[in-house]
Design a protein around this motif. Structure first.
Motif, PDB file in Angstrom:
ATOM      1  N   GLU A 195      46.102  38.989  33.307  1.00  0.00           N
ATOM      2  CA  GLU A 195      45.572  38.151  34.305  1.00  0.00           C
ATOM      3  C   GLU A 195      46.903  36.799  34.591  1.00  0.00           C
ATOM      4  N   PHE A 198      49.150  37.790  36.819  1.00  0.00           N
ATOM      5  CA  PHE A 198      49.051  37.422  38.302  1.00  0.00           C
ATOM      6  C   PHE A 198      49.028  36.098  38.183  1.00  0.00           C
ATOM      7  N   GLU A 199      48.463  35.722  37.412  1.00  0.00           N
ATOM      8  CA  GLU A 199      48.476  34.216  37.824  1.00  0.00           C
ATOM      9  C   GLU A 199      49.394  33.584  38.323  1.00  0.00           C
ATOM     10  N   SER A 245      41.956  33.638  44.125  1.00  0.00           N
ATOM     11  CA  SER A 245      42.192  34.697  43.261  1.00  0.00           C
ATOM     12  C   SER A 245      41.014  34.356  41.726  1.00  0.00           C
ATOM     13  N   LEU A 265      39.739  37.725  43.356  1.00  0.00           N
ATOM     14  CA  LEU A 265      39.805  38.771  43.185  1.00  0.00           C
ATOM     15  C   LEU A 265      39.894  39.599  41.485  1.00  0.00           C
ATOM     16  N   LEU A 266      40.172  37.948  40.686  1.00  0.00           N
ATOM     17  CA  LEU A 266      40.613  38.074  39.577  1.00  0.00           C
ATOM     18  C   LEU A 266      39.305  37.546  38.670  1.00  0.00           C
ATOM     19  N   GLN A 282      37.270  37.397  35.833  1.00  0.00           N
ATOM     20  CA  GLN A 282      37.705  36.820  34.328  1.00  0.00           C
ATOM     21  C   GLN A 282      38.313  36.090  33.816  1.00  0.00           C
ATOM     22  N   PHE A 331      40.978  34.594  31.039  1.00  0.00           N
ATOM     23  CA  PHE A 331      42.353  35.169  29.874  1.00  0.00           C
ATOM     24  C   PHE A 331      42.538  34.526  28.203  1.00  0.00           C
ATOM     25  N   ARG A 342      40.062  27.518  38.941  1.00  0.00           N
ATOM     26  CA  ARG A 342      39.559  29.042  38.100  1.00  0.00           C
ATOM     27  C   ARG A 342      39.121  28.582  37.221  1.00  0.00           C
TER      28      ARG A 342
END
Length: 120
Positions: free
Chosen positions: A2, A5-6, A52, A55-56, A58, A60, A115
């Protein structure tokens, strides 16, 4: 995963927003006012942060200390990274390096804040 990705999402989002901002700013070519520049960068960062999360969804980072550290340090690191990347991807600007870094930090902080607030 993640984290990567971020980071990639923030860099791509910043580059796209920077390009769009330059296109729409062209007719009003004047000296930028930092306070007025902060608003669209913060809104774009928050919007992409929300995307975001969708899309994701959870997180980390396992501890609150790491989350707060990431919330503070990631935007600063991304601001310095973008200062180096802008010339490499062909974005030329008359803005001072401090203004370039601060707009990226505002974008990345609002992205990370959304986030942080939504996930944790």
């Amino acid at each position: 995963m993640e984290f990567l990705f971020e980071l990639i999402f923030q860099i791509i989002g910043e580059l796209l927003f920077e390009g769009l901002f330059r296109v729409f700013r062209e007719p009003f070519q004047r000296r930028p006012r930092p306070v007025l520049l902060a608003i669209p960068y913060a809104l774009a960062g928050a919007a992409l942060g929300g995307l975001s999360v969708w899309l994701l969804p959870q997180g980390f980072l396992p501890t609150e200390t790491l989350r707060i550290g990431y919330l503070i340090l990631a935007p600063l690191a991304l601001g310095l990274l973008m200062l180096q990347l802008r010339p490499l991807v062909g974005i030329r600007t008359e803005w001072s390096p401090a203004l370039q870094v601060s707009t990226t930090v505002i974008f990345a902080f609002s992205f990370s804040l959304v986030r942080y607030l939504w996930i944790y």
